[in-house]
Design a protein around this motif. Structure first.
Motif, PDB file in Angstrom:
ATOM      1  N   ARG A   1       0.824  -1.217   0.000  1.00  0.00           N
ATOM      2  CA  ARG A   1       0.000   0.000   0.000  1.00  0.00           C
ATOM      3  C   ARG A   1       0.856   1.263   0.000  1.00  0.00           C
ATOM      4  NH1 ARG A   1      -2.803  -3.669   3.012  1.00  0.00           N
ATOM      5  NH2 ARG A   1      -5.017  -3.978   2.465  1.00  0.00           N
ATOM      6  N   ALA A   2       1.954   1.250   0.764  1.00  0.00           N
ATOM      7  CA  ALA A   2       2.859   2.404   0.771  1.00  0.00           C
ATOM      8  C   ALA A   2       3.860   2.314  -0.370  1.00  0.00           C
ATOM      9  CB  ALA A   2       3.595   2.481   2.107  1.00  0.00           C
ATOM     10  N   ALA A   3       4.298   1.089  -0.675  1.00  0.00           N
ATOM     11  CA  ALA A   3       5.350   0.910  -1.675  1.00  0.00           C
ATOM     12  C   ALA A   3       4.898   1.318  -3.067  1.00  0.00           C
ATOM     13  CB  ALA A   3       5.815  -0.545  -1.684  1.00  0.00           C
ATOM     14  N   VAL A   4       3.615   1.150  -3.357  1.00  0.00           N
ATOM     15  CA  VAL A   4       3.138   1.492  -4.698  1.00  0.00           C
ATOM     16  C   VAL A   4       3.315   2.989  -4.969  1.00  0.00           C
ATOM     17  CG1 VAL A   4       0.729   1.940  -4.039  1.00  0.00           C
ATOM     18  CG2 VAL A   4       1.259   1.078  -6.331  1.00  0.00           C
ATOM     19  N   TRP A   5       3.233   3.811  -3.909  1.00  0.00           N
ATOM     20  CA  TRP A   5       3.433   5.245  -4.085  1.00  0.00           C
ATOM     21  C   TRP A   5       4.904   5.573  -4.323  1.00  0.00           C
ATOM     22  CZ3 TRP A   5      -0.642   7.800  -5.313  1.00  0.00           C
ATOM     23  CH2 TRP A   5      -1.905   7.387  -4.836  1.00  0.00           C
ATOM     24  N   VAL A   6       5.790   4.792  -3.716  1.00  0.00           N
ATOM     25  CA  VAL A   6       7.221   4.941  -4.004  1.00  0.00           C
ATOM     26  C   VAL A   6       7.475   4.640  -5.475  1.00  0.00           C
ATOM     27  CG1 VAL A   6       9.539   4.067  -3.526  1.00  0.00           C
ATOM     28  CG2 VAL A   6       7.926   4.385  -1.653  1.00  0.00           C
ATOM     29  N   GLY A   7       6.878   3.540  -5.962  1.00  0.00           N
ATOM     30  CA  GLY A   7       7.046   3.171  -7.360  1.00  0.00           C
ATOM     31  C   GLY A   7       6.497   4.225  -8.302  1.00  0.00           C
ATOM     32  N   ALA A   8       5.311   4.746  -7.993  1.00  0.00           N
ATOM     33  CA  ALA A   8       4.684   5.739  -8.868  1.00  0.00           C
ATOM     34  C   ALA A   8       5.485   7.033  -8.905  1.00  0.00           C
ATOM     35  CB  ALA A   8       3.257   6.014  -8.394  1.00  0.00           C
ATOM     36  N   SER A   9       5.873   7.541  -7.729  1.00  0.00           N
ATOM     37  CA  SER A   9       6.634   8.797  -7.693  1.00  0.00           C
ATOM     38  C   SER A   9       8.033   8.605  -8.268  1.00  0.00           C
ATOM     39  CB  SER A   9       6.728   9.331  -6.259  1.00  0.00           C
ATOM     40  OG  SER A   9       7.331   8.385  -5.391  1.00  0.00           O
ATOM     41  N   GLY A  10       8.611   7.414  -8.035  1.00  0.00           N
ATOM     42  CA  GLY A  10       9.936   7.132  -8.580  1.00  0.00           C
ATOM     43  C   GLY A  10       9.938   7.116 -10.096  1.00  0.00           C
ATOM     44  N   VAL A  11       8.940   6.483 -10.690  1.00  0.00           N
ATOM     45  CA  VAL A  11       8.865   6.431 -12.154  1.00  0.00           C
ATOM     46  C   VAL A  11       8.526   7.804 -12.723  1.00  0.00           C
ATOM     47  CG1 VAL A  11       7.450   5.572 -14.067  1.00  0.00           C
ATOM     48  CG2 VAL A  11       8.420   3.985 -12.424  1.00  0.00           C
ATOM     49  N   ALA A  12       7.685   8.557 -12.040  1.00  0.00           N
ATOM     50  CA  ALA A  12       7.383   9.920 -12.507  1.00  0.00           C
ATOM     51  C   ALA A  12       8.670  10.742 -12.573  1.00  0.00           C
ATOM     52  CB  ALA A  12       6.378  10.584 -11.574  1.00  0.00           C
ATOM     53  N   GLY A  13       9.503  10.614 -11.539  1.00  0.00           N
ATOM     54  CA  GLY A  13      10.793  11.298 -11.572  1.00  0.00           C
ATOM     55  C   GLY A  13      11.701  10.763 -12.662  1.00  0.00           C
ATOM     56  N   SER A  14      11.730   9.444 -12.808  1.00  0.00           N
ATOM     57  CA  SER A  14      12.606   8.826 -13.810  1.00  0.00           C
ATOM     58  C   SER A  14      12.203   9.203 -15.227  1.00  0.00           C
ATOM     59  CB  SER A  14      12.600   7.303 -13.648  1.00  0.00           C
ATOM     60  OG  SER A  14      13.180   6.918 -12.420  1.00  0.00           O
ATOM     61  N   VAL A  15      10.906   9.303 -15.482  1.00  0.00           N
ATOM     62  CA  VAL A  15      10.444   9.756 -16.801  1.00  0.00           C
ATOM     63  C   VAL A  15      11.026  11.134 -17.088  1.00  0.00           C
ATOM     64  CG1 VAL A  15       8.431  10.587 -18.081  1.00  0.00           C
ATOM     65  CG2 VAL A  15       8.336   8.388 -16.900  1.00  0.00           C
ATOM     66  N   GLY A  16      10.998  11.998 -16.064  1.00  0.00           N
ATOM     67  CA  GLY A  16      11.570  13.327 -16.239  1.00  0.00           C
ATOM     68  C   GLY A  16      13.069  13.286 -16.476  1.00  0.00           C
ATOM     69  N   TRP A  17      13.795  12.496 -15.660  1.00  0.00           N
ATOM     70  CA  TRP A  17      15.255  12.415 -15.828  1.00  0.00           C
ATOM     71  C   TRP A  17      15.616  11.886 -17.207  1.00  0.00           C
ATOM     72  CZ3 TRP A  17      16.404  15.555 -12.484  1.00  0.00           C
ATOM     73  CH2 TRP A  17      16.162  15.436 -11.127  1.00  0.00           C
ATOM     74  N   PHE A  18      15.012  10.778 -17.598  1.00  0.00           N
ATOM     75  CA  PHE A  18      15.357  10.161 -18.882  1.00  0.00           C
ATOM     76  C   PHE A  18      15.051  11.108 -20.040  1.00  0.00           C
ATOM     77  CE2 PHE A  18      16.006   6.488 -16.444  1.00  0.00           C
ATOM     78  CZ  PHE A  18      16.464   5.437 -17.232  1.00  0.00           C
ATOM     79  N   THR A  19      13.913  11.785 -19.964  1.00  0.00           N
ATOM     80  CA  THR A  19      13.538  12.708 -21.042  1.00  0.00           C
ATOM     81  C   THR A  19      14.484  13.902 -21.084  1.00  0.00           C
ATOM     82  OG1 THR A  19      11.211  12.063 -20.770  1.00  0.00           O
ATOM     83  CG2 THR A  19      11.666  14.068 -22.017  1.00  0.00           C
ATOM     84  N   ALA A  20      14.763  14.501 -19.919  1.00  0.00           N
ATOM     85  CA  ALA A  20      15.654  15.665 -19.869  1.00  0.00           C
ATOM     86  C   ALA A  20      17.057  15.296 -20.337  1.00  0.00           C
ATOM     87  CB  ALA A  20      15.696  16.230 -18.448  1.00  0.00           C
ATOM     88  N   MET A  21      17.534  14.107 -19.941  1.00  0.00           N
ATOM     89  CA  MET A  21      18.897  13.708 -20.314  1.00  0.00           C
ATOM     90  C   MET A  21      18.984  13.277 -21.775  1.00  0.00           C
ATOM     91  SD  MET A  21      20.450  11.919 -16.859  1.00  0.00           S
ATOM     92  CE  MET A  21      19.177  10.665 -16.731  1.00  0.00           C
ATOM     93  N   THR A  22      17.851  12.979 -22.388  1.00  0.00           N
ATOM     94  CA  THR A  22      17.846  12.740 -23.825  1.00  0.00           C
ATOM     95  C   THR A  22      17.934  14.061 -24.575  1.00  0.00           C
ATOM     96  OG1 THR A  22      16.472  10.764 -23.495  1.00  0.00           O
ATOM     97  CG2 THR A  22      16.612  11.625 -25.735  1.00  0.00           C
ATOM     98  N   LEU A  23      17.386  15.118 -23.967  1.00  0.00           N
ATOM     99  CA  LEU A  23      17.365  16.435 -24.600  1.00  0.00           C
ATOM    100  C   LEU A  23      18.626  17.262 -24.350  1.00  0.00           C
ATOM    101  CD1 LEU A  23      13.705  17.456 -23.673  1.00  0.00           C
ATOM    102  CD2 LEU A  23      14.533  16.994 -25.992  1.00  0.00           C
TER     103      LEU A  23
END
Length: 301
Positions: free
Chosen positions: A228-250
């Motif tokens: 129940r708590a871990a799923v929020w870690v996964g969601a926020s972690g991937v939201a951040g990672s989407v940003g990092w991967f996209t920014a570092m591609t640009l």
């Protein structure tokens, strides 16, 4: 404003949220379990994001490349180690200062980017990055008596060395991920970043789950019970990672990771508002140096 700037700031906010949640989970799971949930619970969100890009927005799926497979795996391993060490830091210092030790990453990322990708940064931007790191040092010394012995312990003691090692692994992983994403050119920046993220996150999940089955099965069971708590870690972690991967591609990795130091501002707000930790004046001064460095990188790169 260039797109990578707001994307990086949003990623920094999501990463800070994820780190705060992981700190909370560490008390329940231990370091290994708190590290695993970032990847194990994040993988489904990464896959869903890539699927939406493909099905809804019609981005073509890339063909896997040898560079993706190798660089993505190396980046995944480096990020696991960096995350493990960062979470372990919470055992030594408070939330804000523990995170600060890992913020030498921009300099290390710049070095890795130069060695691996041949990327250069301007002298002005380099000086701004240095100012940001000085801000980190000010923060790390804020709660230490200013004696030679205390300063030496703060700078080269075990927590400091762990933080520096964490930063090195994060810097290496950032360069590896940029390498992996750029190898998928021709399918659009969002899909390049998403596909590299899916591969890296799935690889990390398999590696960590296999390790935990063999060495720490109790941590794996605890991670599943804490869903129940871990799923929020996964969601926020991937939201951040989407940003990092996209920014570092640009953009150059060094600039992205330098701007990402704004996360420390979010860290202080979380420490003060959520964890009720007192903030020293010198920590505020260090934070101001970091903000000035971030603005300088944006304007002078």
């Amino acid at each position: 404003m260039e797109l990578w700037i707001p994307i990086t700031i949003a990623a920094a906010f999501c990463q800070n949220l994820r780190t705060a949640l992981q700190k909370h989970l560490k008390g329940q799971l231990g370091t290994t379990g708190a590290t695993f949930v970032r990847f194990g619970y994040g993988a489904p969100f990464a896959i869903a994001y890539a699927a939406v890009l493909h099905v809804v927005f019609k981005f073509p799926l890339p063909e896997p490349t040898p560079t993706l497979l190798i660089a993505g795996a190396l980046g995944g391993l480096a990020q696991i180690l960096g995350t493990f060490l960062l979470i372990h830091l919470f055992s030594f210092r408070n939330f804000a200062v523990g995170t600060a030790y890992s913020k030498t990453e921009p300099i290390q990322a710049a070095l890795f980017g130069f060695v691996v990708l041949g990327e250069h940064i301007s002298l002005a931007a380099g000086l701004c990055i240095l100012v940001g790191v000085i801000g980190v040092v000010v923060i790390s010394l804020a709660r230490v008596p200013l004696t030679l012995a205390a300063i030496r312990t703060s700078l080269v003691g075990r927590p400091a060395l762990i933080g520096l090692a964490s930063a090195a692994f994060f810097g290496a992983s950032a360069v590896a991920y940029r390498t992996a994403s750029l190898s998928l050119e021709g399918t659009g920046v969002p899909m390049q970043a998403a596909y590299a993220l899916v591969y890296a996150t799935a690889f990390q999940t398999i590696v960590m789950a296999s390790w935990m089955v063999l060495r720490e099965p109790d941590q794996l069971r605890a991670s599943l019970r804490a869903w129940r708590a871990a799923v929020w870690v996964g969601a926020s972690g991937v939201a951040g990672s989407v940003g990092w991967f996209t920014a570092m591609t640009l953009q150059n990795v060094a600039y992205v990771r330098a701007l990402a130091q704004v996360e420390l501002v979010f860290t202080f707000l979380v420490s003060w508002l959520v964890f009720k930790e007192a903030i020293a004046r010198s920590e505020i001064f260090g934070c101001m140096l970091i903000v000035a460095a971030v603005v300088g990188v944006i304007l002078l790169r």
